[in-house]
Design an enzyme around this catalytic site. Structure first.
Site, short mmCIF file in Angstrom:
data_model
loop_
_atom_site.label_atom_id
_atom_site.label_comp_id
_atom_site.label_asym_id
_atom_site.label_seq_id
_atom_site.Cartn_x
_atom_site.Cartn_y
_atom_site.Cartn_z
N LEU A 26 0.77 -1.14 0.54
CA LEU A 26 -0.16 0.23 -0.05
C LEU A 26 0.77 1.19 -0.44
O LEU A 26 0.54 2.38 -0.09
CB LEU A 26 -1.03 0.09 1.53
CG LEU A 26 -1.80 1.17 1.25
CD1 LEU A 26 -2.69 1.10 -0.01
CD2 LEU A 26 -2.39 1.39 2.49
N ILE B 221 10.05 2.98 12.79
CA ILE B 221 8.96 3.71 13.80
C ILE B 221 9.30 2.82 14.94
O ILE B 221 8.80 3.61 15.66
CB ILE B 221 7.81 3.63 12.84
CG1 ILE B 221 7.82 1.58 13.43
CG2 ILE B 221 7.75 3.74 11.72
CD1 ILE B 221 6.10 1.36 12.83
N TYR C 88 3.69 -4.43 11.30
CA TYR C 88 4.27 -6.15 11.07
C TYR C 88 2.68 -6.87 11.06
O TYR C 88 1.44 -6.49 11.19
CB TYR C 88 4.44 -6.54 12.44
CG TYR C 88 4.83 -8.06 12.74
CD1 TYR C 88 6.11 -7.63 13.43
CD2 TYR C 88 3.99 -8.89 12.95
CE1 TYR C 88 6.20 -9.27 13.72
CE2 TYR C 88 4.42 -9.77 13.30
CZ TYR C 88 4.95 -10.22 13.37
OH TYR C 88 5.90 -12.22 13.28
N THR D 269 -7.32 -2.91 10.42
CA THR D 269 -7.58 -3.92 9.39
C THR D 269 -8.94 -4.38 9.70
O THR D 269 -9.36 -4.30 11.22
CB THR D 269 -6.40 -5.06 10.34
OG1 THR D 269 -6.54 -6.40 9.44
CG2 THR D 269 -6.20 -5.15 11.71
N ASP D 270 -9.62 -5.21 8.64
CA ASP D 270 -10.59 -6.25 9.44
C ASP D 270 -10.48 -7.22 10.91
O ASP D 270 -11.09 -7.57 11.52
CB ASP D 270 -10.85 -7.36 8.52
CG ASP D 270 -10.42 -7.77 7.49
OD1 ASP D 270 -8.65 -7.63 7.52
OD2 ASP D 270 -10.66 -9.05 7.10
N TYR E 58 -1.95 -10.92 15.63
CA TYR E 58 -2.07 -9.44 14.81
C TYR E 58 -3.14 -8.72 15.33
O TYR E 58 -2.58 -7.39 14.73
CB TYR E 58 -1.75 -10.02 13.64
CG TYR E 58 -2.30 -9.11 12.17
CD1 TYR E 58 -1.40 -8.09 12.03
CD2 TYR E 58 -3.20 -9.01 11.55
CE1 TYR E 58 -1.52 -7.36 11.30
CE2 TYR E 58 -3.97 -7.72 10.90
CZ TYR E 58 -2.59 -6.94 10.20
OH TYR E 58 -3.25 -6.78 9.41
#
Length: 281
Positions: free
Chosen positions: A14, A39, A63, A103-104, A127
Site C-alpha cells: 500500500l 518507527i 508488522y 484491519t478487519d 496480529y
C-alpha cells in the site's frame, strides 16, 4: 505551496501505491521504509518528522505476518502498537493530520451482519490485537486522525492473493481454495484514492474502506481466473483443511457507514476493481 505528506511503510504494497497517488496529485511526498526511519526508534522518528514538518502523515508501516505474530507477540506489539504511538505523538506535535491503516482482523468474525465502524471489536489473534492497540494509541495521542480499516488488500506492488492465484493458475489446472471465510477484497489504487479524498477533509474518525460487495476466497479465486481467461478448476475447501497458527475471522464483511454519512465517494464493487487491476497488470 504544495502540502507535505510523510508516508511510513513506503516500500510496502500500500505504501508504494500511496507514494504514487499522492505524488501524482501534486503533494510533496516523503516516503520512508524501515531502512530510513525505524518507527520503533522514538528518537529517529522524532528527528525525521520534526525536520520535515509534514502537513499529513500516512502511517502504513506495520508488522503484517499474521501467523508468525502468534510466536512473536512482542515484535508485533512493538511495531503495530508502540511504533504507531511513536509516529502519532510526533505527528500531533507538528500539527499534522494522521492516517492509521488498520484491519478487519480487529473483529472476531462471528457476526452474521456486516461490521460498521461502531461494531464492538474483539480480535482473535496477536496480529489483530496489536493493530487494535495501535488504534487505541492513535485515539489517545492524536487529535486529527483517520483510522482506516481495510481488508483483503491486493495491487501491483508486493505479494498478495491475486498475484499468487495468477502464478498458480499458470502452473496448475486444479486448486483448492478456502470457501468458509467471507470478506471484502480491496484494490490498493482504490484504497489510496479514497485516502487522498479523506485527508482533504476534516471529517476525522474511523472508516471502513474496502471495495463494496463481498465474497469468499473461493469466489474471489474463481473471479480472478475467469477475468484472466485462465482455465483452472477451483475446488472449495474449509479453513480446517489448511490449519494455520493464527485463527482468521470467518466473516469480516464491512458496512461502509462512515463513508456514507460523511458523504465520501463510495468505493466501486470489488469485481470492477479486480477487472481494472487485471487490465493494467
Amino acid at each position: 505551496m504544495s502540502q507535505k505528506v510523510l508516508i511510513t511503510g513506503a516500500n510496502g504494497q500500500l505504501g508504494k501505491e500511496l507514494v504514487e497517488v499522492f505524488s501524482e496529485s501534486g503533494f510533496d511526498v516523503y516516503g520512508f521504509g524501515r531502512d530510513k526511519m525505524d518507527i520503533t526508534n522514538q528518537e529517529q522518528v522524532q528527528d525525521v518528522i520534526n525536520t520535515i514538518k509534514p502537513n499529513i502523515v500516512l502511517h502504513s508501516a506495520a508488522y503484517t505476518k499474521v501467523d508468525l505474530a502468534e510466536s512473536e507477540p512482542e515484535q508485533a506489539f512493538l511495531i503495530n502498537a508502540y511504533g504507531t504511538r511513536n509516529v502519532a505523538v510526533v505527528a500531533e506535535e507538528v500539527g499534522a493530520k494522521f492516517v492509521y491503516i488498520s484491519t478487519d482482523y480487529v473483529f472476531d468474525g462471528t457476526s452474521t451482519e456486516p461490521y460498521n465502524e461502531f461494531s464492538p471489536t474483539s480480535p482473535l489473534g496477536v496480529y489483530g490485537k496489536s493493530k487494535l492497540a495501535g488504534e487505541q494509541f492513535v485515539r489517545d495521542f492524536h487529535s486529527k486522525f483517520f483510522i482506516v480499516r481495510t481488508s483483503w488488500v491486493y495491487g501491483k506492488h508486493g505479494a498478495n492473493f491475486v498475484k499468487t492465484m495468477l502464478k498458480l493458475g499458470e502452473e496448475r489446472k486444479e486448486l483448492s481454495v478456502v470457501a468458509d471465510q467471507t470478506g471484502c477484497p480491496t484494490y490498493t489504487l482504490d484504497l489510496a484514492t479514497a485516502i487522498l479524498e479523506l485527508v482533504a477533509t476534516k471529517k476525522y474518525g474511523v472508516y471502513h474502506i474496502s471495495n463494496s460487495g463481498s465474497c469468499s476466497w473461493f469466489e474471489f479465486a474463481k473471479a480472478i481466473f475467469e477475468k484472466s481467461n485462465l482455465d483452472v478448476k477451483v475446488l472449495p475447501c474449509t479453513t480446517a483443511d489448511f490449519p494455520r497458527p493464527a485463527a482468521r475471522p470467518t466473516y469480516s464483511v464491512f458496512e461502509h457507514m462512515s463513508i456514507r454519512v460523511n458523504k465520501i465517494k463510495p468505493m466501486r464493487n470489488w469485481e470492477e476493481g479486480l477487472s481494472s487491476f487485471l487490465k493494467t497488470y
